[in-house]
Enzyme design. Structure first.
Site, PDB file in Angstrom:
ATOM      1  N   HIS A 282      -2.526   3.147  16.214  1.00 52.47           N
ATOM      2  CA  HIS A 282      -1.447   4.144  16.277  1.00 52.47           C
ATOM      3  C   HIS A 282      -1.558   5.066  17.485  1.00 52.47           C
ATOM      4  O   HIS A 282      -0.577   5.706  17.865  1.00 52.47           O
ATOM      5  CB  HIS A 282      -1.363   4.954  14.972  1.00 52.47           C
ATOM      6  CG  HIS A 282      -2.480   5.921  14.765  1.00 52.47           C
ATOM      7  ND1 HIS A 282      -3.586   5.626  14.012  1.00 52.47           N
ATOM      8  CD2 HIS A 282      -2.653   7.187  15.201  1.00 52.47           C
ATOM      9  CE1 HIS A 282      -4.393   6.662  13.997  1.00 52.47           C
ATOM     10  NE2 HIS A 282      -3.848   7.630  14.708  1.00 52.47           N
TER      11      HIS A 282
ATOM     12  N   GLY B 211       0.825  -1.204   0.000  1.00 55.16           N
ATOM     13  CA  GLY B 211       0.000   0.000   0.000  1.00 55.16           C
ATOM     14  C   GLY B 211       0.857   1.251   0.000  1.00 55.16           C
ATOM     15  O   GLY B 211       0.468   2.291   0.539  1.00 55.16           O
TER      16      GLY B 211
ATOM     17  N   VAL C  91      -1.049  -7.679  -6.195  1.00 49.78           N
ATOM     18  CA  VAL C  91      -1.210  -8.787  -5.252  1.00 49.78           C
ATOM     19  C   VAL C  91      -2.209  -9.825  -5.747  1.00 49.78           C
ATOM     20  O   VAL C  91      -2.252 -10.950  -5.233  1.00 49.78           O
ATOM     21  CB  VAL C  91      -1.630  -8.267  -3.855  1.00 49.78           C
ATOM     22  CG1 VAL C  91      -0.566  -7.348  -3.281  1.00 49.78           C
ATOM     23  CG2 VAL C  91      -2.980  -7.562  -3.913  1.00 49.78           C
TER      24      VAL C  91
ATOM     25  N   HIS D  71      -9.410   3.092  19.127  1.00 49.57           N
ATOM     26  CA  HIS D  71      -8.812   4.179  19.901  1.00 49.57           C
ATOM     27  C   HIS D  71      -9.510   4.419  21.241  1.00 49.57           C
ATOM     28  O   HIS D  71      -8.875   4.473  22.293  1.00 49.57           O
ATOM     29  CB  HIS D  71      -8.838   5.483  19.097  1.00 49.57           C
ATOM     30  CG  HIS D  71      -8.081   5.417  17.805  1.00 49.57           C
ATOM     31  ND1 HIS D  71      -7.072   4.517  17.579  1.00 49.57           N
ATOM     32  CD2 HIS D  71      -8.180   6.161  16.673  1.00 49.57           C
ATOM     33  CE1 HIS D  71      -6.579   4.701  16.357  1.00 49.57           C
ATOM     34  NE2 HIS D  71      -7.245   5.688  15.794  1.00 49.57           N
TER      35      HIS D  71
END
Length: 443
Positions: free
Chosen positions: A162, A10, A81, A224
């Site tokens: 993240h 990606g 892919v 998150h």
């Protein structure tokens, strides 16, 4: 010293441009990735020079000499892919490398084909794989994904949230457990409520195709916001080893329970951006409880939304009022800000000189204000940890499963409910204010 190769599937996508390449460049400048090569994988016919030019635009380097050395580490390998011949050529190329860390910044539906093929690469060192959320779309699909990845990579899978790379998030447990000021009052006897808010002033940008299949609940609450809840509400782990910390987080997530109070919203221009009618929510506000003795009766409010009034992310712990002489005190709050700055602020009751009434005064430490200009970025920390084989800042599959059970329960409560429209740049649907303590943030 072993040589590492970070393989970015990606590489031509939005996440790589906005987050991954700048983080890798920052890590190189901080001395973290000097022994790591980066291979970008994508279908576009960029070539290595095209990838390097793209990376320069993404990173905006101010040091030309350091950039010239860094870009020699960048390579691009055009791969489809879906095409076996194309993928076989990539695998053959990677077999000449030693340690391989794969970052799958692709559509989740491509994970099975990619992991099955890269697992067969016979390189000299380790093979590890990092995957981006969402990890499935419900409990069943998350378990299926876990089985698939474990089959090919065992315990060398690193699921990314993240937010877990943010310094303030990493410091929540430090704040709680290393300061006797907080842990004795970190319970239902002293805490009135906990608010976990993630407010964005932008829309879905180039993620709109993905977002329309996902929505705010799966995109933000499942990862998150519930990860923040886990850190606030967890019991002290038996040890500080990653497995023990993860077990403590998973245990408290299993006890998290959404109430009947849930509001879904959608900003007014969303359907025009998508190009068709849709019930995908761009806003969610809900009330939850954690069924443990520590948190008996304490409401946890979770909110996430796009195209709202302002951009910020905060965890707000509000303490119950005390009594001082004949006055009821104002509620003290501990605010942990994740963005746009990273800081901690504690409000306390004091009096101004010559005044009789209590007022709330704030003591604040801005962590992001005090760090050097090239402070480590979220993904920079996560890449480094994965290369070292450490899982301290990654979500475990037990945590992921518990989060999906919570989200599935919310989905069942709102099934058939259409999201409420709200104006872009507002604080979200007014109905949300009726179920929360967020009079300043919503409605």
């Amino acid at each position: 010293m072993d040589h590492n190769t970070l393989v970015l599937f990606g590489a031509t996508g939005d996440l790589t441009q906005r987050k991954l390449l700048p983080a890798i460049w920052s890590g190189y400048m901080n001395g973290r990735f000097v022994n790591t090569d980066i291979i970008g994988i994508g279908r576009k016919n960029w070539g290595t020079e095209g990838f390097r030019s793209h990376a320069r635009d993404a990173c905006r380097p101010s040091n030309d000499a350091r950039w010239s050395a860094f870009e020699q580490k960048l390579e691009f390998f055009q791969t489809d892919v879906e095409d076996k011949k194309s993928f076989d050529a990539l695998c053959h190329h990677l077999e000449t490398r030693q340690n391989l860390l794969f970052m799958l910044a692709t559509l989740p539906e491509l994970f099975p084909k990619i992991t099955e093929r890269i697992a067969k690469i016979k390189n000299a060192g380790f093979k590890r794989v990092m995957i981006e959320k969402p990890f499935g779309h419900d409990v069943k699909s998350a378990k299926s994904l876990h089985r698939l990845l474990s089959k090919h990579f065992g315990d060398q899978v690193y699921p990314i949230d993240h937010y877990l790379g943010k310094s303030t998030v990493r410091n929540i447990m430090v704040l709680r457990f290393s300061n006797p000021l907080f842990e004795p009052v970190w319970n239902h006897k002293y805490i009135d409520n906990v608010q976990i808010i993630q407010s964005e002033d932008q829309g879905t940008s180039r993620r709109i195709e993905f977002y329309d299949k996902t929505g705010a609940l799966q995109d933000m609450v499942q990862s998150h916001l519930l990860q923040m809840l886990a850190r606030v509400a967890m019991e002290p782990p038996k040890t500080w080893a990653p497995l023990s910390v993860s077990a403590a987080k998973a245990n408290v997530l299993k006890k998290a329970r959404p109430s009947e109070q849930v509001v879904f919203g959608q900003y007014a221009g969303y359907e025009s951006e998508v190009g068709h009618p849709t019930d995908t929510e761009t806003f969610v506000a809900l009330k939850a409880f954690v069924d443990t003795p520590r948190w008996k009766g304490v409401p946890f409010y979770l909110l996430s939304g796009k195209k709202l009034e302002k951009r910020f992310a905060e965890v707000i712990i509000t303490f119950k009022p005390a009594h001082y002489m004949d006055q009821q005190t104002l509620k003290d709050t501990l605010t942990i800000t994740l963005q746009p700055d990273e800081k901690f602020a504690l409000s306390v009751n004091l009096k101004e000189i010559g005044q009789t009434e209590l007022k709330s005064f704030k003591m604040e430490y801005c962590q992001s204000c005090d760090v050097r200009p090239n402070a480590p970025q979220n993904y920079e920390i996560l890449f480094q940890e994965a290369l070292l084989g450490k899982k301290t800042f990654f979500a475990s599959w037990k945590e992921i499963e518990a989060c999906w059970k919570f989200v599935d329960a919310v989905q069942n409560k709102v099934r058939g409910q259409k999201p409420l429209k709200y104006a872009e740049g507002s604080k979200g649907p007014q109905t949300a204010a009726s179920i929360t303590e967020w009079k300043d943030y919503v409605g």
